[in-house]
Enzyme design. Structure first.
Site, PDB file in Angstrom:
ATOM      1  N   HIS A   1      10.633  51.645  47.580  1.00 17.06           N
ATOM      2  CA  HIS A   1      10.166  50.386  47.274  1.00 17.06           C
ATOM      3  C   HIS A   1       8.596  50.179  47.603  1.00 17.06           C
ATOM      4  O   HIS A   1       8.570  50.118  48.996  1.00 17.06           O
ATOM      5  CB  HIS A   1      10.875  49.164  47.054  1.00 17.06           C
ATOM      6  CG  HIS A   1      10.366  47.881  46.240  1.00 17.06           C
ATOM      7  ND1 HIS A   1       9.378  47.182  46.454  1.00 17.06           N
ATOM      8  CD2 HIS A   1      10.956  47.269  45.363  1.00 17.06           C
ATOM      9  CE1 HIS A   1       9.265  46.337  45.494  1.00 17.06           C
ATOM     10  NE2 HIS A   1      10.320  46.249  44.834  1.00 17.06           N
ATOM     11  N   ALA A   2       7.591  50.256  47.176  1.00 15.19           N
ATOM     12  CA  ALA A   2       6.114  50.232  47.669  1.00 15.19           C
ATOM     13  C   ALA A   2       5.992  48.925  48.379  1.00 15.19           C
ATOM     14  O   ALA A   2       5.043  48.777  49.036  1.00 15.19           O
ATOM     15  CB  ALA A   2       5.269  50.759  46.514  1.00 15.19           C
ATOM     16  N   ASP A   3       6.649  47.769  47.825  1.00 13.54           N
ATOM     17  CA  ASP A   3       6.023  46.432  48.209  1.00 13.54           C
ATOM     18  C   ASP A   3       7.353  45.590  48.454  1.00 13.54           C
ATOM     19  O   ASP A   3       7.428  44.725  47.637  1.00 13.54           O
ATOM     20  CB  ASP A   3       5.247  45.824  47.087  1.00 13.54           C
ATOM     21  CG  ASP A   3       4.811  44.642  47.673  1.00 13.54           C
ATOM     22  OD1 ASP A   3       4.467  44.299  48.846  1.00 13.54           O
ATOM     23  OD2 ASP A   3       4.340  43.775  46.947  1.00 13.54           O
ATOM     24  N   LEU A   4       8.309  45.973  49.056  1.00 13.37           N
ATOM     25  CA  LEU A   4       9.341  45.194  49.260  1.00 13.37           C
ATOM     26  C   LEU A   4       9.198  43.922  50.282  1.00 13.37           C
ATOM     27  O   LEU A   4       9.177  44.120  51.450  1.00 13.37           O
ATOM     28  CB  LEU A   4      10.548  46.061  50.124  1.00 13.37           C
ATOM     29  CG  LEU A   4      11.939  45.283  50.185  1.00 13.37           C
ATOM     30  CD1 LEU A   4      12.631  45.241  48.764  1.00 13.37           C
ATOM     31  CD2 LEU A   4      12.978  46.333  51.086  1.00 13.37           C
TER      32      LEU A   4
ATOM     33  N   ASN B   1      10.511  39.796  45.861  1.00 15.20           N
ATOM     34  CA  ASN B   1      10.841  40.828  45.057  1.00 15.20           C
ATOM     35  C   ASN B   1      12.295  41.098  45.338  1.00 15.20           C
ATOM     36  O   ASN B   1      13.164  41.700  44.605  1.00 15.20           O
ATOM     37  CB  ASN B   1      10.227  42.144  45.072  1.00 15.20           C
ATOM     38  CG  ASN B   1       8.961  42.141  44.679  1.00 15.20           C
ATOM     39  OD1 ASN B   1       8.546  41.305  44.073  1.00 15.20           O
ATOM     40  ND2 ASN B   1       8.028  42.812  45.457  1.00 15.20           N
TER      41      ASN B   1
END
Length: 261
Positions: free
Chosen positions: A181-184, A188
């Site tokens: 996940h690029a932006d955990l 989110n």
């Protein structure tokens, strides 16, 4: 090729996955769930004209919440962040169709749903060319019911131990399946009243062999929670909370490695 336990690194070729040409672009959709999908579905004004946008229920990042024919949907227009947004709010460099933001995330969500991971159900995605080298993109998915973000929960009150345990176990499932996940962050990660955990917003996510990036994902999430709770009383987020999450994360890994009797 398989990353993790269950997710094959290939685009789905199932018969319900359909492509349709649009003016200056194309759309991808699940014909089993959205058989009559049209390009107008990606236009918030079209939904508003039908009275199907939930007024005052706009999501983060410009997401639009829709309620139509007994279904609750989320329409997200891809927008740039950081310094790139100064150059263009929503245009991306064109490479090829399957590399567009919407198609890439739609495919990954489709694969993760088939693997049983708790993510939104994708319905349709599209791109539209805005010039010889740029495009815009949109994604339409089903809304997850009765959930609140981890961010909202820890701002309101300290999260129960059951919540941290559930988050740890859930994140381990994604990492074992090689989902990066690029932006955990805390916005989110979603939880329902029964402590079921869902992960959302897989823009720029991909499949990787499990490795050091898993630790990086966890560090990113912790920093997000610390930033959100920095001005709050210390009981809203403590080292003990994070230790409980990590204990569940690593315990889940050990349980998964034990062969069935």
């Amino acid at each position: 090729m398989i990353f993790g336990r269950r997710i094959a690194v290939q685009w789905p070729a199932d018969t319900e996955v359909r492509r349709k040409s649009l003016p200056r672009g194309a759309m991808l959709y699940d014909s089993a769930r959205a058989a009559n999908a049209e390009g107008s579905w990606f236009d918030p004004a079209w939904w508003r004209s039908r009275g199907e946008v939930r007024v005052g229920d706009e999501g983060r990042g410009g997401a639009v919440f829709i309620e139509a024919d007994g279904r609750r949907l989320v329409l997200r227009h891809y927008r740039r962040g950081g310094w790139a947004a100064r150059l263009s709010a929503d245009r991306y460099w064109w490479h090829d169709e399957n590399s567009t933001r919407g198609f890439t995330e739609w495919h990954l969500l489709y694969l993760m749903r088939r693997a049983g991971l708790p993510v939104p159900q994708p319905l349709a995605a599209c791109y539209r060319r805005t010039g010889p080298r740029t495009y815009t993109a949109d994604l339409l998915s089903e809304r997850i019911e009765a959930v609140r973000s981890l961010a909202a929960r820890v701002i309101e009150a300290p999260l129960a131990l059951s919540g941290w345990i559930a988050i740890g176990r859930c994140l381990r499932r994604f990492h074992e399946d090689g989902v990066y996940h690029a932006d955990l962050n805390a916005h989110n990660v979603l939880l329902d009243p029964q402590w079921n955990v869902w992960i959302v917003d897989f823009d720029r996510a991909c499949l990787r062999r499990p490795g050091l990036w898993c630790d990086g994902n966890l560090v990113r999430l912790r920093r997000s929670v610390e930033k959100i709770t920095a001005a709050l009383p210390p009981e809203h987020f403590s080292d003990a909370d994070w230790a409980s999450m990590l204990d569940a994360y690593f315990t889940a890994a050990q349980s998964a490695s034990v062969p069935a009797a």
